[in-house]
Design a protein around this motif. Sequence first.
Motif, PDB file in Angstrom:
ATOM      1  N   GLU A 133      12.886  10.678  -8.881  1.00 19.79           N
ATOM      2  CA  GLU A 133      13.288  11.413  -7.681  1.00 19.79           C
ATOM      3  C   GLU A 133      13.487  10.508  -6.469  1.00 19.79           C
ATOM      4  O   GLU A 133      14.150  10.887  -5.505  1.00 19.79           O
ATOM      5  CB  GLU A 133      12.252  12.489  -7.326  1.00 19.79           C
ATOM      6  CG  GLU A 133      12.167  13.620  -8.323  1.00 19.79           C
ATOM      7  CD  GLU A 133      11.286  13.327  -9.528  1.00 19.79           C
ATOM      8  OE1 GLU A 133      11.178  14.219 -10.378  1.00 19.79           O
ATOM      9  OE2 GLU A 133      10.706  12.225  -9.633  1.00 19.79           O
ATOM     10  N   PHE A 134      12.903   9.326  -6.498  1.00 23.35           N
ATOM     11  CA  PHE A 134      13.016   8.403  -5.372  1.00 23.35           C
ATOM     12  C   PHE A 134      14.230   7.511  -5.581  1.00 23.35           C
ATOM     13  O   PHE A 134      14.234   6.650  -6.458  1.00 23.35           O
ATOM     14  CB  PHE A 134      11.753   7.557  -5.213  1.00 23.35           C
ATOM     15  CG  PHE A 134      10.522   8.352  -4.862  1.00 23.35           C
ATOM     16  CD1 PHE A 134      10.597   9.499  -4.087  1.00 23.35           C
ATOM     17  CD2 PHE A 134       9.277   7.945  -5.299  1.00 23.35           C
ATOM     18  CE1 PHE A 134       9.461  10.226  -3.758  1.00 23.35           C
ATOM     19  CE2 PHE A 134       8.133   8.661  -4.964  1.00 23.35           C
ATOM     20  CZ  PHE A 134       8.234   9.806  -4.194  1.00 23.35           C
ATOM     21  N   THR A 135      15.243   7.710  -4.768  1.00 23.37           N
ATOM     22  CA  THR A 135      16.498   6.982  -4.945  1.00 23.37           C
ATOM     23  C   THR A 135      16.771   5.960  -3.845  1.00 23.37           C
ATOM     24  O   THR A 135      17.625   5.103  -4.011  1.00 23.37           O
ATOM     25  CB  THR A 135      17.681   7.969  -5.009  1.00 23.37           C
ATOM     26  OG1 THR A 135      17.678   8.764  -3.829  1.00 23.37           O
ATOM     27  CG2 THR A 135      17.556   8.878  -6.231  1.00 23.37           C
ATOM     28  N   LEU A 136      16.050   6.059  -2.731  1.00 21.10           N
ATOM     29  CA  LEU A 136      16.265   5.102  -1.650  1.00 21.10           C
ATOM     30  C   LEU A 136      15.570   3.780  -1.959  1.00 21.10           C
ATOM     31  O   LEU A 136      14.456   3.773  -2.490  1.00 21.10           O
ATOM     32  CB  LEU A 136      15.729   5.659  -0.333  1.00 21.10           C
ATOM     33  CG  LEU A 136      16.418   6.907   0.200  1.00 21.10           C
ATOM     34  CD1 LEU A 136      15.706   7.412   1.445  1.00 21.10           C
ATOM     35  CD2 LEU A 136      17.881   6.642   0.478  1.00 21.10           C
ATOM     36  N   PRO A 137      16.210   2.672  -1.620  1.00 21.25           N
ATOM     37  CA  PRO A 137      15.547   1.375  -1.843  1.00 21.25           C
ATOM     38  C   PRO A 137      14.373   1.205  -0.879  1.00 21.25           C
ATOM     39  O   PRO A 137      14.489   1.521   0.300  1.00 21.25           O
ATOM     40  CB  PRO A 137      16.650   0.353  -1.558  1.00 21.25           C
ATOM     41  CG  PRO A 137      17.637   1.074  -0.704  1.00 21.25           C
ATOM     42  CD  PRO A 137      17.531   2.523  -1.037  1.00 21.25           C
ATOM     43  N   VAL A 138      13.265   0.756  -1.410  1.00 26.32           N
ATOM     44  CA  VAL A 138      12.060   0.538  -0.614  1.00 26.32           C
ATOM     45  C   VAL A 138      11.423  -0.767  -1.066  1.00 26.32           C
ATOM     46  O   VAL A 138      11.414  -1.075  -2.254  1.00 26.32           O
ATOM     47  CB  VAL A 138      11.055   1.713  -0.805  1.00 26.32           C
ATOM     48  CG1 VAL A 138       9.687   1.355  -0.297  1.00 26.32           C
ATOM     49  CG2 VAL A 138      11.554   2.955  -0.106  1.00 26.32           C
ATOM     50  N   ASP A 139      10.909  -1.512  -0.098  1.00 26.15           N
ATOM     51  CA  ASP A 139      10.154  -2.709  -0.428  1.00 26.15           C
ATOM     52  C   ASP A 139       8.885  -2.744   0.428  1.00 26.15           C
ATOM     53  O   ASP A 139       8.670  -1.891   1.281  1.00 26.15           O
ATOM     54  CB  ASP A 139      10.994  -3.981  -0.268  1.00 26.15           C
ATOM     55  CG  ASP A 139      11.486  -4.202   1.162  1.00 26.15           C
ATOM     56  OD1 ASP A 139      10.979  -3.549   2.106  1.00 26.15           O
ATOM     57  OD2 ASP A 139      12.387  -5.034   1.340  1.00 26.15           O
ATOM     58  N   ASN A 140       8.082  -3.746   0.175  1.00 29.25           N
ATOM     59  CA  ASN A 140       6.805  -3.896   0.872  1.00 29.25           C
ATOM     60  C   ASN A 140       7.007  -3.914   2.383  1.00 29.25           C
ATOM     61  O   ASN A 140       6.281  -3.255   3.128  1.00 29.25           O
ATOM     62  CB  ASN A 140       6.130  -5.183   0.378  1.00 29.25           C
ATOM     63  CG  ASN A 140       4.716  -5.344   0.888  1.00 29.25           C
ATOM     64  OD1 ASN A 140       4.454  -5.159   2.063  1.00 29.25           O
ATOM     65  ND2 ASN A 140       3.818  -5.710  -0.002  1.00 29.25           N
ATOM     66  N   ALA A 141       8.017  -4.639   2.860  1.00 21.61           N
ATOM     67  CA  ALA A 141       8.267  -4.758   4.296  1.00 21.61           C
ATOM     68  C   ALA A 141       8.612  -3.403   4.913  1.00 21.61           C
ATOM     69  O   ALA A 141       8.171  -3.088   6.025  1.00 21.61           O
ATOM     70  CB  ALA A 141       9.382  -5.771   4.562  1.00 21.61           C
ATOM     71  N   ALA A 142       9.385  -2.580   4.196  1.00 21.87           N
ATOM     72  CA  ALA A 142       9.762  -1.261   4.709  1.00 21.87           C
ATOM     73  C   ALA A 142       8.531  -0.367   4.835  1.00 21.87           C
ATOM     74  O   ALA A 142       8.387   0.373   5.819  1.00 21.87           O
ATOM     75  CB  ALA A 142      10.795  -0.611   3.800  1.00 21.87           C
ATOM     76  N   LEU A 143       7.642  -0.423   3.842  1.00 19.39           N
ATOM     77  CA  LEU A 143       6.416   0.371   3.908  1.00 19.39           C
ATOM     78  C   LEU A 143       5.547  -0.095   5.073  1.00 19.39           C
ATOM     79  O   LEU A 143       5.036   0.720   5.846  1.00 19.39           O
ATOM     80  CB  LEU A 143       5.634   0.281   2.599  1.00 19.39           C
ATOM     81  CG  LEU A 143       6.306   0.831   1.338  1.00 19.39           C
ATOM     82  CD1 LEU A 143       5.368   0.705   0.151  1.00 19.39           C
ATOM     83  CD2 LEU A 143       6.755   2.264   1.514  1.00 19.39           C
ATOM     84  N   GLN A 144       5.390  -1.406   5.192  1.00 13.57           N
ATOM     85  CA  GLN A 144       4.551  -1.948   6.261  1.00 13.57           C
ATOM     86  C   GLN A 144       5.131  -1.625   7.628  1.00 13.57           C
ATOM     87  O   GLN A 144       4.389  -1.303   8.558  1.00 13.57           O
ATOM     88  CB  GLN A 144       4.380  -3.456   6.106  1.00 13.57           C
ATOM     89  CG  GLN A 144       3.353  -4.042   7.052  1.00 13.57           C
ATOM     90  CD  GLN A 144       1.981  -3.404   6.898  1.00 13.57           C
ATOM     91  OE1 GLN A 144       1.373  -3.455   5.843  1.00 13.57           O
ATOM     92  NE2 GLN A 144       1.477  -2.780   7.965  1.00 13.57           N
ATOM     93  N   GLN A 145       6.452  -1.653   7.754  1.00 15.07           N
ATOM     94  CA  GLN A 145       7.081  -1.321   9.026  1.00 15.07           C
ATOM     95  C   GLN A 145       6.788   0.123   9.411  1.00 15.07           C
ATOM     96  O   GLN A 145       6.499   0.423  10.568  1.00 15.07           O
ATOM     97  CB  GLN A 145       8.587  -1.550   8.953  1.00 15.07           C
ATOM     98  CG  GLN A 145       9.293  -1.253  10.255  1.00 15.07           C
ATOM     99  CD  GLN A 145      10.783  -1.505  10.175  1.00 15.07           C
ATOM    100  OE1 GLN A 145      11.332  -1.832   9.133  1.00 15.07           O
ATOM    101  NE2 GLN A 145      11.455  -1.349  11.296  1.00 15.07           N
ATOM    102  N   ARG A 146       6.851   1.033   8.447  1.00 13.84           N
ATOM    103  CA  ARG A 146       6.589   2.458   8.728  1.00 13.84           C
ATOM    104  C   ARG A 146       5.130   2.669   9.135  1.00 13.84           C
ATOM    105  O   ARG A 146       4.834   3.417  10.053  1.00 13.84           O
ATOM    106  CB  ARG A 146       6.933   3.287   7.495  1.00 13.84           C
ATOM    107  CG  ARG A 146       6.582   4.750   7.574  1.00 13.84           C
ATOM    108  CD  ARG A 146       7.541   5.550   8.450  1.00 13.84           C
ATOM    109  NE  ARG A 146       7.207   6.949   8.494  1.00 13.84           N
ATOM    110  CZ  ARG A 146       7.838   7.903   7.843  1.00 13.84           C
ATOM    111  NH1 ARG A 146       8.870   7.610   7.071  1.00 13.84           N
ATOM    112  NH2 ARG A 146       7.454   9.147   7.951  1.00 13.84           N
ATOM    113  N   ILE A 147       4.215   2.021   8.429  1.00 12.60           N
ATOM    114  CA  ILE A 147       2.786   2.174   8.703  1.00 12.60           C
ATOM    115  C   ILE A 147       2.408   1.500  10.020  1.00 12.60           C
ATOM    116  O   ILE A 147       1.588   2.022  10.778  1.00 12.60           O
ATOM    117  CB  ILE A 147       1.940   1.603   7.546  1.00 12.60           C
ATOM    118  CG1 ILE A 147       2.160   2.432   6.282  1.00 12.60           C
ATOM    119  CG2 ILE A 147       0.461   1.553   7.908  1.00 12.60           C
ATOM    120  CD1 ILE A 147       1.649   1.782   5.014  1.00 12.60           C
ATOM    121  N   GLY A 148       3.005   0.350  10.274  1.00 14.55           N
ATOM    122  CA  GLY A 148       2.706  -0.397  11.497  1.00 14.55           C
ATOM    123  C   GLY A 148       1.250  -0.819  11.540  1.00 14.55           C
ATOM    124  O   GLY A 148       0.681  -1.232  10.530  1.00 14.55           O
ATOM    125  N   ALA A 149       0.634  -0.644  12.691  1.00  7.20           N
ATOM    126  CA  ALA A 149      -0.765  -1.032  12.871  1.00  7.20           C
ATOM    127  C   ALA A 149      -1.725   0.123  12.594  1.00  7.20           C
ATOM    128  O   ALA A 149      -2.933  -0.015  12.773  1.00  7.20           O
ATOM    129  CB  ALA A 149      -0.976  -1.552  14.285  1.00  7.20           C
TER     130      ALA A 149
END
Length: 158
Positions: free
Chosen positions: A22-38
């Motif tokens: 179901e997950f079709t968008l590309p995601v990497d570690n940097a994208a996850l970390q950017q969303r989470i932030g601090a």
Amino acid sequence: MSLTISYATLDEIVSLYHRIPEFTLPVDNAALQQRIGASAACALIAYVGEKPAGFKLGYALDKDNFYSWLGGVLPEYRRDGVAQALLEAQENWAKEKGYKSISVKTRNSFPAMLMMLVKNGYQVIELEKKGEVVDYRLVLRKELDAANGADIQLRFGQ
């Protein structure tokens, strides 16, 4: 079936994410970390035996509210209680950290997720109309208190 919930790295989350159809968008570690932030975050992975079966990732919106952002279960482990175990583990973590509520967003196209959330005391608080009706997003929230899930016993593996 032996089910274990462990803390996960973002690399482990990304690896499982790419195996969920179901997950079709590309995601990497940097994208996850950017969303989470601090923000404080909770990254969990479920294992059936020795094999990764699903994950759940969320982060703090503020000191009282936690957002359950991303999660999924591999198709071969669905209907085995993996998603429920991850939900309970995340709720327990959030309560231990002092959060007062958890919010989550899902879509009409994921009825099993919606039913599980409602069954676990989440209530719809908002509807975001995007695209076709099947793509509408539903925002749900659950208030956390000592009575919610007080009998849940979690065993985190290594």
